[in-house]
Enzyme design. Structure first.
Site, PDB file in Angstrom:
ATOM      1  N   CYS A   6       0.084   1.643  -7.141  1.00  0.00           N
ATOM      2  CA  CYS A   6       1.119   2.122  -8.053  1.00  0.00           C
ATOM      3  C   CYS A   6       1.590   0.959  -8.919  1.00  0.00           C
ATOM      4  CB  CYS A   6       2.287   2.691  -7.255  1.00  0.00           C
ATOM      5  SG  CYS A   6       3.566   3.444  -8.274  1.00  0.00           S
TER       6      CYS A   6
ATOM      7  N   ARG B 277      -0.205  18.978 -16.550  1.00  0.00           N
ATOM      8  CA  ARG B 277       1.043  18.243 -16.339  1.00  0.00           C
ATOM      9  C   ARG B 277       2.195  18.901 -17.092  1.00  0.00           C
ATOM     10  NH1 ARG B 277       2.339  11.775 -17.497  1.00  0.00           N
ATOM     11  NH2 ARG B 277       4.591  11.968 -17.280  1.00  0.00           N
TER      12      ARG B 277
ATOM     13  N   TYR C  60      12.302   5.824  -9.804  1.00  0.00           N
ATOM     14  CA  TYR C  60      12.196   7.233  -9.418  1.00  0.00           C
ATOM     15  C   TYR C  60      13.355   7.701  -8.536  1.00  0.00           C
ATOM     16  CZ  TYR C  60       7.568   7.580 -11.470  1.00  0.00           C
ATOM     17  OH  TYR C  60       6.527   7.610 -12.367  1.00  0.00           O
TER      18      TYR C  60
END
Length: 440
Positions: A171, A95, A255
């Site tokens: 999610c 990541r 986001y």
């Protein structure tokens, strides 16, 4: 009731105590007789620490749930009713590369958006496909509950390239949005209902209700006054331009800042990477602290510090979904499923994130029709990106990967797309054998 068998792949995750807490809380209606925590050799130490904590939590609760630890998922899968996945291929080091490499090119480096999201998908999807093949053989009637990111892209790949139909992507963003809305409106979150529709990490709240009465305008007024932007641990709250929010007329997710505030988010990421490290490097420190807590032989509950992790409430979402399928609860939850016409303008066979009625036969997506014209194009563009990325992950096709990278709205040109793609392919070579076999 014979009880359930649940297998959690990535069982050594720092999120697992939340999963255990959720299963314990619902045990009377959802008796889990066996919980298998599966991990890989590199995660064995964390698996042992989390497994010991899980056993203490179960013992404290006094429920007859057996906790099993294994490094062999084929040992765990036979007879499973539900399989949950919470993996990170390449661990947090991968990541960190996803986040740092794009920044060198003046492009946002983020776990699930832009180049980072593409590469997390390229690494993850082949492993998920292997799990699906094992499930088809060893537990063909089980549900796959995936909250491995990028959840939408993973769900897309499973629906298109495996025989698995009993798959749901999860999610924590809708949960966080609902909690943020409740706080902003000063009401209990159970009084709030939001019509969610879009894609994973690209979902919108089309309407907001309190006690069944529409409260969208009130919420947008509060958002536009700068009281809060509604965000989560891993995304800085920049607020929103008030006239933009009023014009948009619907609730964006955290986001969306990467798409509507790209320049400012990039600047923040560059500064943060310089001062405190990328988000992956911050999370590594948070996880070290968590696992030190988990080691305490007297700890027998989920510590509050877990909520500092960006994915807090993922596991609670998984528990709620499994509970609702098992009990045929027929409540409404936002999940990632096959569209089946719920959102017009998105292919019927593609994965979308939308409110669903949760039944014993699985989620039934609730139709919303056309998305507002202002957001329709962005959602369709990201869906095109996800489809190409999923195809590239399965086939190892370099040109499909380049096409996916280039059409992503966070990547400014084909030249930069190729430069980032080539460097990241080399950086992640160990976890991307499909690309290097195809080119040999």
């Amino acid at each position: 009731m014979r009880g359930l068998k649940v297998v959690t792949i990535g069982g050594g995750s720092s999120y697992t105590p939340e999963l255990i807490e959720g299963f314990i809380k619902r045990y009377d209606e959802m008796p889990i007789r066996e919980l298998w925590l599966v991990d890989i050799p590199a995660g064995q130490e964390k698996q042992k620490i989390v497994g010991a904590l899980a056993k203490r939590m179960v013992q404290k609760a006094g429920v007859p749930m057996e906790i099993h630890l294994t490094l062999d998922r084929r040992e765990a899968l036979p007879g499973a009713d539900f399989v949950t996945t919470q993996m990170r291929i390449g661990l947090l080091d991968a990541r960190a590369k996803d986040e740092r490499i794009p920044l060198k090119y003046g492009v946002i480096g983020q776990e699930t958006n832009g180049p980072g999201g593409l590469f997390k998908g390229l690494r993850t999807i082949p492993v998920i496909m292997e799990i699906c093949r094992d499930m088809e053989e060893l537990c063909p009637d089980a549900w796959l509950i995936n909250f491995t990111n990028p959840a939408g892209m993973v769900t897309e790949a499973v629906l298109r390239y495996s025989r698995m139909q009993k798959v749901v992507g999860l999610c924590n963003v809708p949960i966080g949005m609902k909690m943020g809305v409740a706080e902003l409106l000063g009401v209990d979150q159970h009084r709030v209902h939001i019509d969610f529709a879009g894609l994973n990490h690209m979902v919108f709240g089309l309407n907001v209700y309190v006690d069944g009465k529409k409260a969208t305008d009130t919420l947008l007024d509060k958002l536009s006054s700068g009281e809060s932007g509604i965000t989560m641990q891993n995304i800085v709250d920049l607020g929103w331009e008030k006239d933009f929010i009023k014009a948009l007329g619907i609730l964006p997710c955290p986001y969306h800042r990467y798409y509507y505030q790209t320049e400012t988010m990039l600047k923040h990421e560059l500064e943060a990477a310089e001062k405190e490290g990328t988000r992956a490097e911050v999370v590594q420190r948070v996880e070290e602290e968590l696992f030190e807590l988990y080691k305490d032989p007297h700890l027998d509950h989920k510590p509050a510090q877990l909520e500092l992790r960006g994915g807090a409430y993922y596991s609670d979402a998984a528990c709620s979904l499994i509970h609702s399928i098992y009990t045929d609860k027929r409540d409404v939850q936002p999940v990632n499923v096959r569209n089946n016409g719920a959102i017009a303008g998105i292919p019927h066979d593609s994965a979308v994130e939308v409110n669903c009625l949760i039944t014993r036969d699985g989620p039934v997506p609730l139709a919303v029709g056309e998305l507002p014209v202002a957001v329709r194009g962005l959602v369709q563009q990201i869906k095109s990106f996800e489809r190409l990325a999923a195809e590239a992950a399965v086939t190892g096709d370099y040109h499909k990967a380049l096409l996916a990278m280039t059409i992503n709205p966070l990547v400014p040109s084909d030249k930069i797309a190729k430069q980032i793609l080539d460097e990241m392919l080399e950086a992640h070579k160990e976890h991307l054998p499909q690309f290097f076999k195809a080119s040999s």
